[in-house]
Design a protein around this motif. Sequence first.
Motif, PDB file in Angstrom:
ATOM      1  N   ALA B  48       0.850  -1.196   0.000  1.00 50.55           N
ATOM      2  CA  ALA B  48       0.000   0.000   0.000  1.00 50.55           C
ATOM      3  C   ALA B  48       0.882   1.241   0.000  1.00 50.55           C
ATOM      4  CB  ALA B  48      -0.909   0.000   1.223  1.00 50.55           C
ATOM      5  N   LYS B  49       0.327   2.338  -0.539  1.00 53.33           N
ATOM      6  CA  LYS B  49       1.083   3.597  -0.636  1.00 53.33           C
ATOM      7  C   LYS B  49       1.474   4.092   0.746  1.00 53.33           C
ATOM      8  CE  LYS B  49      -1.255   5.288  -4.618  1.00 53.33           C
ATOM      9  NZ  LYS B  49      -2.635   5.741  -4.564  1.00 53.33           N
ATOM     10  N   ASN B  50       0.508   4.054   1.654  1.00 56.39           N
ATOM     11  CA  ASN B  50       0.768   4.541   3.004  1.00 56.39           C
ATOM     12  C   ASN B  50      -0.112   3.802   4.000  1.00 56.39           C
ATOM     13  OD1 ASN B  50      -1.836   5.773   2.786  1.00 56.39           O
ATOM     14  ND2 ASN B  50      -0.851   7.399   1.586  1.00 56.39           N
ATOM     15  N   LYS B  51       0.072   4.103   5.266  1.00 57.06           N
ATOM     16  CA  LYS B  51      -0.671   3.407   6.319  1.00 57.06           C
ATOM     17  C   LYS B  51      -2.169   3.658   6.219  1.00 57.06           C
ATOM     18  CE  LYS B  51       1.691   1.986  10.437  1.00 57.06           C
ATOM     19  NZ  LYS B  51       2.071   2.233  11.811  1.00 57.06           N
ATOM     20  N   THR B  52      -2.528   4.881   5.855  1.00 58.93           N
ATOM     21  CA  THR B  52      -3.960   5.220   5.776  1.00 58.93           C
ATOM     22  C   THR B  52      -4.659   4.338   4.741  1.00 58.93           C
ATOM     23  OG1 THR B  52      -3.148   7.459   6.069  1.00 58.93           O
ATOM     24  CG2 THR B  52      -5.512   7.204   5.709  1.00 58.93           C
ATOM     25  N   GLN B  53      -4.007   4.189   3.586  1.00 54.35           N
ATOM     26  CA  GLN B  53      -4.611   3.365   2.539  1.00 54.35           C
ATOM     27  C   GLN B  53      -4.697   1.910   3.009  1.00 54.35           C
ATOM     28  OE1 GLN B  53      -2.335   2.571  -0.962  1.00 54.35           O
ATOM     29  NE2 GLN B  53      -4.092   1.612  -1.958  1.00 54.35           N
ATOM     30  N   ALA B  54      -3.611   1.436   3.644  1.00 54.74           N
ATOM     31  CA  ALA B  54      -3.590   0.060   4.138  1.00 54.74           C
ATOM     32  C   ALA B  54      -4.717  -0.155   5.144  1.00 54.74           C
ATOM     33  CB  ALA B  54      -2.247  -0.240   4.783  1.00 54.74           C
ATOM     34  N   LYS B  55      -4.879   0.810   6.039  1.00 57.11           N
ATOM     35  CA  LYS B  55      -5.927   0.734   7.058  1.00 57.11           C
ATOM     36  C   LYS B  55      -7.296   0.565   6.428  1.00 57.11           C
ATOM     37  CE  LYS B  55      -4.942   3.201  11.295  1.00 57.11           C
ATOM     38  NZ  LYS B  55      -4.870   4.540  11.893  1.00 57.11           N
ATOM     39  N   GLU B  56      -7.564   1.402   5.437  1.00 54.87           N
ATOM     40  CA  GLU B  56      -8.867   1.345   4.767  1.00 54.87           C
ATOM     41  C   GLU B  56      -9.102  -0.017   4.138  1.00 54.87           C
ATOM     42  OE1 GLU B  56      -9.553   4.428   1.897  1.00 54.87           O
ATOM     43  OE2 GLU B  56      -9.215   5.957   3.449  1.00 54.87           O
ATOM     44  N   GLU B  57      -8.056  -0.520   3.473  1.00 49.08           N
ATOM     45  CA  GLU B  57      -8.219  -1.812   2.791  1.00 49.08           C
ATOM     46  C   GLU B  57      -8.402  -2.957   3.780  1.00 49.08           C
ATOM     47  OE1 GLU B  57      -6.245  -2.976  -0.764  1.00 49.08           O
ATOM     48  OE2 GLU B  57      -5.295  -1.000  -0.936  1.00 49.08           O
ATOM     49  N   ASN B  68     -17.005 -12.276  10.792  1.00 49.38           N
ATOM     50  CA  ASN B  68     -18.457 -12.257  10.613  1.00 49.38           C
ATOM     51  C   ASN B  68     -18.991 -11.352  11.717  1.00 49.38           C
ATOM     52  OD1 ASN B  68     -21.218 -12.655  10.739  1.00 49.38           O
ATOM     53  ND2 ASN B  68     -21.081 -14.785  10.081  1.00 49.38           N
ATOM     54  N   THR B  69     -19.349 -10.136  11.350  1.00 51.85           N
ATOM     55  CA  THR B  69     -19.640  -9.114  12.364  1.00 51.85           C
ATOM     56  C   THR B  69     -20.941  -9.365  13.128  1.00 51.85           C
ATOM     57  OG1 THR B  69     -20.539  -7.714  10.613  1.00 51.85           O
ATOM     58  CG2 THR B  69     -18.259  -7.311  11.263  1.00 51.85           C
ATOM     59  N   VAL B  70     -21.657 -10.430  12.759  1.00 48.89           N
ATOM     60  CA  VAL B  70     -22.828 -10.800  13.567  1.00 48.89           C
ATOM     61  C   VAL B  70     -22.360 -11.264  14.949  1.00 48.89           C
ATOM     62  CG1 VAL B  70     -24.809 -12.367  13.756  1.00 48.89           C
ATOM     63  CG2 VAL B  70     -24.175 -11.452  11.531  1.00 48.89           C
ATOM     64  N   ILE B  71     -21.238 -11.990  14.974  1.00 49.34           N
ATOM     65  CA  ILE B  71     -20.774 -12.532  16.253  1.00 49.34           C
ATOM     66  C   ILE B  71     -19.340 -12.136  16.600  1.00 49.34           C
ATOM     67  CG2 ILE B  71     -22.246 -14.581  16.495  1.00 49.34           C
ATOM     68  CD1 ILE B  71     -19.895 -16.137  15.120  1.00 49.34           C
ATOM     69  N   GLU B  72     -18.608 -11.611  15.608  1.00 54.60           N
ATOM     70  CA  GLU B  72     -17.196 -11.355  15.854  1.00 54.60           C
ATOM     71  C   GLU B  72     -16.859  -9.865  15.743  1.00 54.60           C
ATOM     72  OE1 GLU B  72     -15.265 -15.497  14.083  1.00 54.60           O
ATOM     73  OE2 GLU B  72     -15.777 -13.885  12.711  1.00 54.60           O
ATOM     74  N   SER B  73     -15.858  -9.448  16.495  1.00 58.95           N
ATOM     75  CA  SER B  73     -15.316  -8.107  16.300  1.00 58.95           C
ATOM     76  C   SER B  73     -13.852  -8.257  15.900  1.00 58.95           C
ATOM     77  CB  SER B  73     -15.472  -7.254  17.549  1.00 58.95           C
ATOM     78  OG  SER B  73     -15.087  -7.975  18.681  1.00 58.95           O
ATOM     79  N   TYR B  74     -13.276  -7.214  15.360  1.00 60.07           N
ATOM     80  CA  TYR B  74     -11.902  -7.322  14.886  1.00 60.07           C
ATOM     81  C   TYR B  74     -11.093  -6.085  15.268  1.00 60.07           C
ATOM     82  CZ  TYR B  74     -13.702  -4.223  11.229  1.00 60.07           C
ATOM     83  OH  TYR B  74     -14.281  -3.177  10.572  1.00 60.07           O
ATOM     84  N   GLN B  75      -9.792  -6.296  15.342  1.00 55.72           N
ATOM     85  CA  GLN B  75      -8.838  -5.211  15.552  1.00 55.72           C
ATOM     86  C   GLN B  75      -7.659  -5.539  14.664  1.00 55.72           C
ATOM     87  OE1 GLN B  75      -8.590  -6.169  19.838  1.00 55.72           O
ATOM     88  NE2 GLN B  75      -8.236  -3.974  20.054  1.00 55.72           N
ATOM     89  N   PHE B  76      -6.879  -4.553  14.312  1.00 61.60           N
ATOM     90  CA  PHE B  76      -5.666  -4.894  13.567  1.00 61.60           C
ATOM     91  C   PHE B  76      -4.574  -3.876  13.836  1.00 61.60           C
ATOM     92  CE2 PHE B  76      -8.554  -2.649  10.675  1.00 61.60           C
ATOM     93  CZ  PHE B  76      -7.771  -1.590  10.225  1.00 61.60           C
ATOM     94  N   GLU B  77      -3.343  -4.329  13.628  1.00 56.50           N
ATOM     95  CA  GLU B  77      -2.210  -3.416  13.735  1.00 56.50           C
ATOM     96  C   GLU B  77      -1.350  -3.538  12.497  1.00 56.50           C
ATOM     97  OE1 GLU B  77      -1.088  -4.947  17.528  1.00 56.50           O
ATOM     98  OE2 GLU B  77       0.290  -6.411  16.672  1.00 56.50           O
TER      99      GLU B  77
END
Lengths: 216, 79
Positions: B48-57, B68-77
């Motif tokens: 990715a070009k930068n962190k912002t773009q990577a974050k969005e993707e 599956n956001t019905v039952i799961e939540s997510y985080q990423f670094e």
Amino acid sequence: MKIGIVVFPGSNCDRDCFHVLKTLKQDVRYLWHKNATFPKMDALVLPGGFSYGDYLRTGAIARFSPIMKEVVRFAKGGGKVLGICNGFQVLTETGLLPGVLMRNEGLKFICESVPLEVVNYQTPFTTAYGARSSVQIPIAHMDGNYFADDETLRRLEGEGQVVFRYLNNPNGSARNIAGICSKKGNILGMMPHPERCAEDVLGNQDGRKLFESLIG
Amino acid sequence: MKVNVYVTLKQGVLDPQGKAVGHALDTLGFKNVANVRIGKLIELEIAAKNKTQAKEEVKEMCEKLLANTVIESYQFEIE
């Protein structure tokens, strides 16, 4: 009736469904998941199995198979779609049916014949059952624990979308739900396998009525 | 860029696997353990070009497939 059975890599109940429908003298054909289109059909079956090895989550990858866009279009246009076991899981992942099938409460794969109540016998899949019938249909799954938030569950009950209920909840499913349909009733997802009890030689014929209802 | 995506069951969703592991830890003598919950770690590399773009993707990946956001939540670094 022209009925298509969608085959994913890892589907393993496709032939059973084919056999039952053939016995009922229907024009059945397999639809390979890689095909982005398929000929005009009167109904579709998403069979049981382990599509894509259940990787990530059951049904999560199958949902993005090329054929699924057309399946969604068919379902949204009112076409009849029956999802059995893994097929049910694919339907929830696709968003055609609400909720999700989680790991069984007891963490074990369960393979046994279970008693069910036919809660709604007025769907295109259940008319042959009649009022207040209970049936005996086998289940075979690791992830059949139906979950949805309270609001969704209330809505399902209120709109008559709960089609099958376990009489002795085997897997922890919310409100003993074994099968649900879409609001219009044209999409049915169920964990039990009606194709595995459609002939006396397989124990009973309770599942046959489901296919007979579908054919009409 | 290297990305770690953590997918966990939402609070309030029963986690029988976590419970079983919790019981096993208790049996092993770890009496001070509570609320074991099991999730998934998904590692991936993204150009990715930068962190912002990577974050969005990555966010889009999570919403569409990884969780599956019905039952799961997510985080990423993103490293």
